[in-house]
Structures are given as structure tokens and as C-alpha cells.
Design an enzyme around this catalytic site. Structure first.
Site, mmCIF file in Angstrom:
data_model
loop_
_atom_site.group_PDB
_atom_site.id
_atom_site.type_symbol
_atom_site.label_atom_id
_atom_site.label_comp_id
_atom_site.label_asym_id
_atom_site.label_seq_id
_atom_site.Cartn_x
_atom_site.Cartn_y
_atom_site.Cartn_z
ATOM 1 N N SER A 120 0.800 -1.226 0.000
ATOM 2 C CA SER A 120 0.000 0.000 0.000
ATOM 3 C C SER A 120 0.830 1.272 0.000
ATOM 4 O O SER A 120 0.349 2.314 -0.463
ATOM 5 C CB SER A 120 -0.937 0.015 1.217
ATOM 6 O OG SER A 120 -1.871 -1.029 1.147
ATOM 7 N N GLU A 336 -10.049 7.023 2.065
ATOM 8 C CA GLU A 336 -9.606 5.637 2.018
ATOM 9 C C GLU A 336 -10.438 4.752 2.942
ATOM 10 O O GLU A 336 -10.586 5.045 4.131
ATOM 11 C CB GLU A 336 -8.140 5.507 2.444
ATOM 12 C CG GLU A 336 -7.636 4.069 2.338
ATOM 13 C CD GLU A 336 -6.419 3.768 3.206
ATOM 14 O OE1 GLU A 336 -5.727 2.789 2.885
ATOM 15 O OE2 GLU A 336 -6.173 4.499 4.185
ATOM 16 N N ASP A 341 -9.023 -3.995 3.356
ATOM 17 C CA ASP A 341 -7.734 -4.686 3.345
ATOM 18 C C ASP A 341 -7.533 -5.519 4.600
ATOM 19 O O ASP A 341 -7.089 -6.678 4.534
ATOM 20 C CB ASP A 341 -6.632 -3.637 3.219
ATOM 21 C CG ASP A 341 -5.235 -4.224 3.262
ATOM 22 O OD1 ASP A 341 -4.819 -4.828 2.264
ATOM 23 O OD2 ASP A 341 -4.555 -4.055 4.292
ATOM 24 N N HIS A 345 -6.883 -9.589 4.961
ATOM 25 C CA HIS A 345 -5.665 -10.135 5.579
ATOM 26 C C HIS A 345 -6.003 -11.163 6.659
ATOM 27 O O HIS A 345 -5.264 -12.117 6.872
ATOM 28 C CB HIS A 345 -4.817 -9.019 6.186
ATOM 29 C CG HIS A 345 -3.955 -8.296 5.198
ATOM 30 N ND1 HIS A 345 -3.113 -8.946 4.317
ATOM 31 C CD2 HIS A 345 -3.784 -6.963 4.959
ATOM 32 C CE1 HIS A 345 -2.476 -8.060 3.584
ATOM 33 N NE2 HIS A 345 -2.866 -6.849 3.954
ATOM 34 N N ASP A 386 -5.670 0.304 -4.296
ATOM 35 C CA ASP A 386 -4.213 0.299 -4.377
ATOM 36 C C ASP A 386 -3.715 -1.036 -4.905
ATOM 37 O O ASP A 386 -2.735 -1.110 -5.644
ATOM 38 C CB ASP A 386 -3.592 0.620 -3.013
ATOM 39 C CG ASP A 386 -4.239 -0.161 -1.868
ATOM 40 O OD1 ASP A 386 -5.182 -0.938 -2.104
ATOM 41 O OD2 ASP A 386 -3.794 0.031 -0.711
ATOM 42 N N HIS A 387 -4.404 -2.105 -4.539
ATOM 43 C CA HIS A 387 -4.008 -3.456 -4.942
ATOM 44 C C HIS A 387 -5.179 -4.385 -4.692
ATOM 45 O O HIS A 387 -6.196 -3.994 -4.115
ATOM 46 C CB HIS A 387 -2.785 -3.928 -4.141
ATOM 47 C CG HIS A 387 -2.996 -3.841 -2.659
ATOM 48 N ND1 HIS A 387 -3.788 -4.723 -1.966
ATOM 49 C CD2 HIS A 387 -2.540 -2.937 -1.736
ATOM 50 C CE1 HIS A 387 -3.815 -4.386 -0.681
ATOM 51 N NE2 HIS A 387 -3.067 -3.295 -0.511
ATOM 52 N N HIS A 465 -1.539 -9.764 -0.378
ATOM 53 C CA HIS A 465 -2.058 -9.020 -1.514
ATOM 54 C C HIS A 465 -1.968 -9.889 -2.771
ATOM 55 O O HIS A 465 -1.280 -10.906 -2.788
ATOM 56 C CB HIS A 465 -1.244 -7.747 -1.736
ATOM 57 C CG HIS A 465 -1.302 -6.792 -0.596
ATOM 58 N ND1 HIS A 465 -0.470 -5.696 -0.498
ATOM 59 C CD2 HIS A 465 -2.085 -6.752 0.514
ATOM 60 C CE1 HIS A 465 -0.740 -5.022 0.595
ATOM 61 N NE2 HIS A 465 -1.727 -5.648 1.236
#
Length: 537
Positions: A120, A336, A341, A345, A386-387, A465
Site C-alpha cells: 500500500s 480511504e 484490506d 488479511h 491500491d491493490h 495481496h
């Protein structure tokens, strides 16, 4: 005969609703209407006509809002769409999210210059600063090596936040992560290690300070001019580890340099809960720093259950937009959703997808507000990630099946190998490797629970990711620049081009009498900033 007439009438009514709402699709509670070929032909016709209505908007963007769903890959968007439809009592698959209603769509390549799968910090450096960098670095160019302070000296890059401020625009950051975390940090800080969020003697300490580096939290409060609005979590990085957290006295803060950054350096409003946020006079010129949690902010699902005084992503974002509009100044806002995310995870799909729903709701509320203020067509809205993550769903589930649950496997209901239920959602790697495959365990699972861990294929302490491209949705001035497959760093440049900021102040079409500060003033501000960072210790 009557049934056939009623069916055609229902079809016409649905199509009229679709047309009237300027949508190609809408949520359905069953798919009976879809059995008719004429339904799909009519949808195709509407889709084509809606596409033909799109016209290039070449106004100068007065405002720019960048929404980033951290870890929001295409699979998350699709599953999130289904989840959002299903929580509204619909099938889900045909639901249309707020971001999917934007006029233009492209794909961004997310790799870092040294890594196939990105992080990130470096991706935020790309879409905020306009340059690709090495994994784990923020606000510096590719010469900076991770964890290597000397290598980062002289590699600082400016961001779109700087470019907007240089022209007198208001700027803001809203995140559900720590305000010093990788994504927001790239907009204002310069570090070769994303973990240097504070002088905590664990990641950043005497050695790095002596080499000339400054932790992220310290850079934030020293920034000149300050960012007008900064909302997120991470209070502990701004206070000494000898002090207790303001909200939970049982917990200590993190800084080991005995500095209280808020008390010593911050020259604006400081707030730490929603009640205080709502007391602030909209449009005031005083910068606002809101740190609403000691660490990352809560998951939206937990925030609602706990009934805490912590604002939601949508509440923080709407406050920021209304605050800027009240000041009668144009602005750049970075929003954001950091905890999509985090949910991935942890391989907790309920968390990740509910965060997506709140993120998409936020986009819709902002769009509605701008429309009511009659400035929607003057504002560039960009939504991206971002990913991605190694998150997937499938297994031939029946239409409308709970996206968090088990698949029907084409009505078989079980695996054709071990004859046991198959999860719709799974991860390529993560902590729930080799999840139990026995009837007692599987039938005991509550896949709707936030505690439920989806199965993973490969063992990792935390899921990773993924490296595929991510979607970029855009609407407003020059949104047609955001089509096709693009390098991620071009996002910053395209936003700046639309607004006549940064390198694009004098591009064709920009007003010659624009409110541009002199180059000498810009250089002066940068010199003062560098002086503070280098000599104020």
C-alpha cells in the site's frame, strides 16, 4: 392471454424504471422476468443508448475527490456488489453499486518497481505522487531503498496534496486506518520504511533519527502549510508511551522520545470522537486533526454493534466535503476505506465485504451532496484500489445464494469428491490453511459471523495481496482520461491535468488568470518545511 399481457406490462414498467433512474440494471428479488429473451434485448438497447448519451466533460475540475478501497480488487467489487444487494433483500448479482454508475472505467497496473505484487505504501506513492517506487516506501522515488535512511535523502517527491495547496486549494485526508498508515502517509510524508509511523524505538529510533530521517507522525504535525482536514485513527503515535490513551486509560501510547506532538506542535483543532466533530463550525479556516481511535478505527460492523462515539467513513467524508463547501474554496479530498484490506488479511469475508458496502455508500452520499449543491459536473470523482487480494468466490452457487455461505454446486450441495459442503468464498493463502473437512465442523460454522475464517489454499500467518490490475472508475471533468489499461502512477497526473494543478498549470485550456501562487512562494514554503524537518530536533 391475460397472463401474457401482464408479463409484458411488468416488463415495460421495469424498463421504464431502469430508464428513468438512468440505470442499466436494478436489484431483483427473483429472476423470473429474466427468462424472457425480450428482457435481455431491452436491457442491451438501454445500455447502448445510455452509453451514447455520455459526453466528454472538458471543464476544469474545481474539486477532485479520490476514493481508494484498500485491497479492493475486482473480485471484492463483485462479491461486495452481491453482498450489498443481498443485505437489501435482493438476489444481489444484478445489483449496481454507486461506483459502477460512474461514466468511465479503466484498469490500473499495480506492480512496484521492485515487486510483482505490491504494497500500500508504494502504490499510494504512485496514485498520489505520480511516481512508482520500491515496496514499503512512501513519498520517495525509486532510489530510496526500504529501511535505508541514507538512501532516501534527496529522494522526496511531492503529491497531489502539495500541488493543490500550492494553488490555495483546501486539502483533506479521511481514512479508517491510522492517519500515519501507508496509504495516507504517502500524501504528506517521506520515508523509506512504511513502519516508521512513530518514534517508538521498535521500528524507528535513535539510529534513524541520527541519520536524518523523521517519523511519519512527526512529519505530519510539522507540515507547513498543514493539511486542512485529517481524519483517521492512530492516536498512540502522537503521545509519549508514559501517558494513557484519552479514551481508554488502561492503554498506553507509543512514542519513546517523550514528545507530545499534539500539545507541542499542532496548531489547530484536535478532536477524538464524533461528538466533538459535530461541534466544529463548518467552513472555519482552522486545520482539524481528528484521531478517533488509539489504533486503526473499528470495522464498520463492530462500530455499529458497539454504538461507540467513533464516526463512520461516510460521516467523516460528508463532514469534510460540507466543511470545504462551506468555506467556498475548491478542494482535493483523499478518502480511504482502509479496513477492506484488514478484513481480507484476516480472511474474514464478512468484515471485508461490509467495509466495501460502507465505502460504496459513502461514494453515493458524496455524489448526492454534490448534486444537491449543483457542483457535481465540476467535480472529478475517481474510485480505485491500491491493490487486490488473493480473494475469490465461485463453486457454481445458485442465483441469490448467500455470498458468505456454502455453494449449491449445481444443486448437488456438496463436493463431488468428499461429499461435504463447499464454501463460496476462499483465499489463495492465509491463516486458515487446511481448514477441517468433516461434517461436524462444517455444519457448525456460522459463515455470516465476523469471526468466521474462510478456507485458504496455502499457509500464511496473514493473507497476502494479489498482483492483478485493479479497476478505476471516474466521473466528472476529464473522466474520459481514465479508460483502458493504465500505469497506476498516471492516476495522479490525470487528476492534476483535469484540475490544472502541478505540472499541468499551463496546459491548453487552463485559465490564464487562475489563482496561482508565485513560484517564489512555493519554493519558500518547501524550504521552510525542509528546515523544520532537518533542524527542529
Amino acid at each position: 392471454m391475460l397472463a401474457m399481457v401482464n408479463k409484458k406490462l411488468l416488463l415495460l414498467i421495469i424498463c421504464f424504471i431502469l430508464w428513468n433512474n438512468n440505470l442499466i440494471n436494478c436489484g431483483r428479488v427473483n429472476w423470473t422476468i429474466e427468462k424472457s429473451a425480450s428482457f435481455w434485448r431491452e436491457q442491451a438497447r438501454i445500455s447502448i443508448e445510455e452509453s451514447l448519451k455520455i459526453r466528454e466533460n472538458t471543464r476544469i475540475a474545481k474539486n477532485v475527490i479520490l476514493f481508494v478501497g484498500d485491497g479492493m480488487g475486482v473480485s471484492t467489487v463483485t462479491a461486495g456488489r452481491i453482498r450489498k444487494g443481498q443485505v437489501r433483500g435482493e438476489l444481489g448479482e444484478d445489483f449496481i453499486t454507486e461506483m459502477e454508475q460512474f461514466t468511465h472505467l479503466g484498469l490500473a497496473k499495480t506492480y512496484n518497481i521492485d515487486h510483482q505484487t505490491p504494497d500500500s505504501a508504494a502504490t499510494a506513492t504512485a496514485y498520489l505522487c505520480g511516481v512508482k517506487a520500491q515496496l514499503g516506501t512512501a513519498g520517495v522515488d525509486g532510489r530510496a531503498e526500504r529501511k535505508n535512511c541514507p538512501s532516501s535523502i534527496g529522494t522526496n517527491v511531492t503529491s497531489i496534496i502539495d500541488w493543490a495547496q500550492q494553488l490555495g486549494k483546501k486539502v483533506g485526508i479521511v481514512t479508517t486506518a491510522r492517519i500515519t498508515h501507508a496509504s495516507p502517509a504517502a500524501g504528506y510524508a517521506h520515508v523509506p520504511e512504511r513502519g516508521w509511523e512513530a518514534y517508538d524505538s521498535k521500528y524507528f529510533g535513535d539510529n534513524e533519527a541520527k541519520q536524518g530521517c523523521v517519523d511519519v507522525a512527526h512529519q505530519l504535525v510539522l507540515r507547513s502549510p498543514p493539511i486542512d482536514i485529517m481524519f483517521g485513527g492512530g492516536r498512540r503515535y502522537f503521545y509519549p508511551n508514559t501517558t494513557h490513551d484519552i479514551e481508554d486509560p488502561s492503554l498506553f501510547n507509543s512514542r519513546t522520545d517523550n514528545r507530545s506532538l499534539i500539545d507541542t506542535y499542532w496548531r489547530g483543532h484536535f478532536i477524538w470522537n464524533r461528538t466533538e466533530m459535530n461541534k466544529i463550525k463548518l467552513g472555519s479556516s482552522t486545520p482539524i486533526l481528528g484521531l478517533f481511535n488509539r489504533d486503526h478505527m473499528q470495522y464498520e460492523t463492530d462500530r455499529i454493534i458497539s454504538e461507540s462515539d467513533e464516526p463512520s467513513l461516510s460521516e467523516m467524508t460528508i463532514f469534510a466535503v460540507e466543511h470545504f463547501l462551506k468555506s467556498n474554496q475548491n478542494f482535493f479530498l483523499f478518502v480511504e476505506s482502509g479496513k477492506i484490506d484488514h478484513g481480507h488479511h484476516e480472511t474474514r469475508p464478512r468484515y471485508a465485504l461490509d467495509e466495501f458496502v460502507e465505502f460504496d455508500d459513502t461514494i453515493g452520499k458524496v455524489k448526492q451532496l454534490l448534486k444537491e449543491k449543483n457542483i457535481l459536473d465540476d467535480t472529478l470523482l475517481v474510485v480505485t484500489a491500491d491493490h487486490s487480494h488473493v480473494f475469490t468466490f465461485g463453486a457454481y452457487g445458485s442465483r441469490g445464494l448467500n455470498i458468505l455461505g456454502f455453494s449449491t454446486l449445481e444443486r448437488l450441495n456438496v463436493s463431488d469428491i468428499d461429499k461435504l459442503p463447499i464454501n463460496i468464498i476462499a483465499y489463495g493463502n492465509g491463516p486458515n490453511f487446511h481448514a477441517a473437512r468433516n461434517a461436524t465442523y462444517l455444519y457448525s460454522l456460522d459463515t455470516n459471523s465476523t469471526n468466521y475464517l474462510a478456507p485458504t489454499a496455502l499457509p500464511m500467518k496473514a493473507e497476502t495481496h494479489a498482483g492483478e490490475d485493479v479497476a478505476v472508475y471516474a466521473q466528472g471533468p476529464w473522466s474520459h482520461l481514465f479508460i483502458g489499461t493504465m500505469e497506476q502512477h498516471t492516476i495522479a497526473h490525470k487528476m492534476a491535468y483535469a484540475a490544472c494543478w502541478g505540472d499541468y498549470i499551463k496546459r491548453d485550456g487552463c485559465k490564464s488568470k487562475a489563482n496561482i501562487k508565485s513560484i517564489s512562494n512555493v519554493i519558500y514554503i518547501q524550504i521552510v518545511h525542509l528546515y523544520l524537518l532537518k533542524f527542529l530536533f
